[in-house]
Design a protein around this motif. Structure first.
Motif, short mmCIF file in Angstrom:
data_model
loop_
_atom_site.label_atom_id
_atom_site.label_comp_id
_atom_site.label_asym_id
_atom_site.label_seq_id
_atom_site.Cartn_x
_atom_site.Cartn_y
_atom_site.Cartn_z
N PRO A 27 0.79 -1.24 0.00
CA PRO A 27 0.00 0.00 0.00
C PRO A 27 0.83 1.29 0.00
O PRO A 27 0.33 2.34 -0.40
CB PRO A 27 -0.82 -0.11 1.28
N LYS A 28 2.09 1.22 0.40
CA LYS A 28 2.92 2.43 0.42
C LYS A 28 3.18 2.96 -1.00
O LYS A 28 3.57 4.10 -1.17
CB LYS A 28 4.23 2.20 1.16
N HIS A 29 2.93 2.15 -2.03
CA HIS A 29 3.13 2.59 -3.41
C HIS A 29 1.88 3.23 -4.02
O HIS A 29 1.92 3.74 -5.13
CB HIS A 29 3.58 1.42 -4.28
N TYR A 30 0.80 3.22 -3.28
CA TYR A 30 -0.47 3.73 -3.80
C TYR A 30 -0.37 5.20 -4.23
O TYR A 30 -0.83 5.57 -5.31
CB TYR A 30 -1.57 3.56 -2.75
N ALA A 31 0.22 6.05 -3.40
CA ALA A 31 0.30 7.49 -3.71
C ALA A 31 1.08 7.72 -5.00
O ALA A 31 0.69 8.56 -5.83
CB ALA A 31 0.91 8.25 -2.55
N HIS A 32 2.17 7.00 -5.16
CA HIS A 32 2.97 7.16 -6.39
C HIS A 32 2.15 6.74 -7.60
O HIS A 32 2.11 7.46 -8.61
CB HIS A 32 4.25 6.33 -6.29
N LEU A 33 1.48 5.61 -7.52
CA LEU A 33 0.69 5.14 -8.65
C LEU A 33 -0.50 6.06 -8.91
O LEU A 33 -0.88 6.27 -10.06
CB LEU A 33 0.24 3.70 -8.43
N ARG A 34 -1.06 6.62 -7.86
CA ARG A 34 -2.16 7.58 -8.04
C ARG A 34 -1.70 8.77 -8.87
O ARG A 34 -2.44 9.30 -9.68
CB ARG A 34 -2.66 8.05 -6.67
N HIS A 35 -0.47 9.17 -8.67
CA HIS A 35 0.08 10.31 -9.39
C HIS A 35 0.37 9.98 -10.86
O HIS A 35 0.13 10.81 -11.74
CB HIS A 35 1.37 10.78 -8.69
N VAL A 36 0.88 8.79 -11.13
CA VAL A 36 1.32 8.48 -12.50
C VAL A 36 0.30 7.72 -13.35
O VAL A 36 0.35 7.80 -14.57
CB VAL A 36 2.67 7.72 -12.51
N LEU A 37 -0.64 7.00 -12.74
CA LEU A 37 -1.62 6.24 -13.50
C LEU A 37 -2.91 7.03 -13.71
O LEU A 37 -3.96 6.70 -13.19
CB LEU A 37 -1.96 4.92 -12.80
N THR A 38 -2.80 8.07 -14.49
CA THR A 38 -3.97 8.90 -14.77
C THR A 38 -4.81 8.22 -15.86
O THR A 38 -4.29 7.41 -16.64
CB THR A 38 -3.55 10.29 -15.27
N PRO A 39 -6.08 8.53 -15.93
CA PRO A 39 -6.91 7.97 -17.01
C PRO A 39 -6.35 8.29 -18.40
O PRO A 39 -6.37 7.44 -19.29
CB PRO A 39 -8.28 8.61 -16.80
N GLU A 40 -5.81 9.49 -18.55
CA GLU A 40 -5.25 9.90 -19.84
C GLU A 40 -4.04 9.05 -20.21
O GLU A 40 -3.87 8.65 -21.36
CB GLU A 40 -4.85 11.39 -19.80
N ARG A 41 -3.21 8.78 -19.23
CA ARG A 41 -2.01 7.97 -19.47
C ARG A 41 -2.38 6.52 -19.78
O ARG A 41 -1.79 5.90 -20.66
CB ARG A 41 -1.11 8.04 -18.24
N VAL A 42 -3.35 5.99 -19.08
CA VAL A 42 -3.80 4.62 -19.34
C VAL A 42 -4.40 4.53 -20.75
O VAL A 42 -4.09 3.62 -21.50
CB VAL A 42 -4.82 4.16 -18.27
N LYS A 43 -5.21 5.51 -21.11
CA LYS A 43 -5.81 5.50 -22.45
C LYS A 43 -4.74 5.59 -23.53
O LYS A 43 -4.80 4.87 -24.53
CB LYS A 43 -6.81 6.65 -22.61
N ALA A 44 -3.74 6.44 -23.33
CA ALA A 44 -2.66 6.57 -24.31
C ALA A 44 -1.87 5.26 -24.43
O ALA A 44 -1.51 4.84 -25.53
CB ALA A 44 -1.74 7.72 -23.93
N HIS A 45 -1.61 4.61 -23.31
CA HIS A 45 -0.85 3.37 -23.31
C HIS A 45 -1.60 2.24 -24.02
O HIS A 45 -0.99 1.39 -24.67
CB HIS A 45 -0.51 2.96 -21.87
N LEU A 46 -2.92 2.27 -23.91
CA LEU A 46 -3.75 1.21 -24.50
C LEU A 46 -4.53 1.71 -25.72
O LEU A 46 -5.59 1.20 -26.05
CB LEU A 46 -4.72 0.67 -23.45
N ALA A 47 -3.97 2.70 -26.41
CA ALA A 47 -4.67 3.37 -27.52
C ALA A 47 -5.08 2.41 -28.64
O ALA A 47 -6.09 2.65 -29.31
CB ALA A 47 -3.80 4.49 -28.08
N ASP A 48 -4.35 1.34 -28.84
CA ASP A 48 -4.72 0.38 -29.89
C ASP A 48 -5.98 -0.39 -29.55
O ASP A 48 -6.63 -0.94 -30.44
CB ASP A 48 -3.58 -0.61 -30.13
N VAL A 49 -6.33 -0.43 -28.28
CA VAL A 49 -7.48 -1.21 -27.82
C VAL A 49 -8.65 -0.31 -27.42
O VAL A 49 -9.79 -0.58 -27.78
CB VAL A 49 -7.08 -2.09 -26.60
N VAL A 50 -8.37 0.75 -26.69
CA VAL A 50 -9.41 1.60 -26.11
C VAL A 50 -9.81 2.70 -27.08
O VAL A 50 -9.00 3.55 -27.44
CB VAL A 50 -8.94 2.22 -24.78
N LYS A 51 -11.06 2.70 -27.48
CA LYS A 51 -11.57 3.72 -28.41
C LYS A 51 -12.48 4.73 -27.71
O LYS A 51 -12.84 5.74 -28.29
CB LYS A 51 -12.34 3.05 -29.55
#
Length: 104
Positions: A27-51
């Motif tokens: 759980p100590k990594h939650y804050a870091h992941l909250r900062h870097v795993l934005t919806p925009e970043r996830v969508k960009a990373h999975l752009a070939d799949v997510v429309k």
């Protein structure tokens, strides 16, 4: 550092919507992941799949996130010609995202 070093994932589907849960090993990594795993970043990373849109739901007491990815299954399980119509492999693709170095 790859997300898979800090968390594991689980995927589900409902129609043409894909659901990916990302659960921190520590759980100590939650804050870091909250900062870097934005919806925009996830969508960009999975752009070939997510429309469609990507929504992130935070579960801090569990050290987890739930991402809901719209229009991500080629029309849904019964309509898609994709080899992975349920999207089970997409969580593995998300775990390959670079989340940078941990602070400190």
């Amino acid at each position: 550092m790859k997300l898979r070093e800090l968390a594991h994932g689980r995927t589900g589907d409902k129609g043409n919507t894909l659901n990916i849960s990302v659960i921190c090993y520590d759980p100590k990594h939650y804050a870091h992941l909250r900062h870097v795993l934005t919806p925009e970043r996830v969508k960009a990373h999975l752009a070939d799949v997510v429309k469609g849109d990507v929504a992130r739901y935070e579960l801090p007491l569990l050290g987890a996130f739930n991402f809901v990815l719209a229009n991500a299954l080629g029309g849904g399980v019964t309509r898609s010609l994709a080899l992975d119509a349920h999207g089970k492999s997409v969580s593995m693709a998300l775990l390959d995202i670079d989340v940078g170095d941990l602070p400190g």
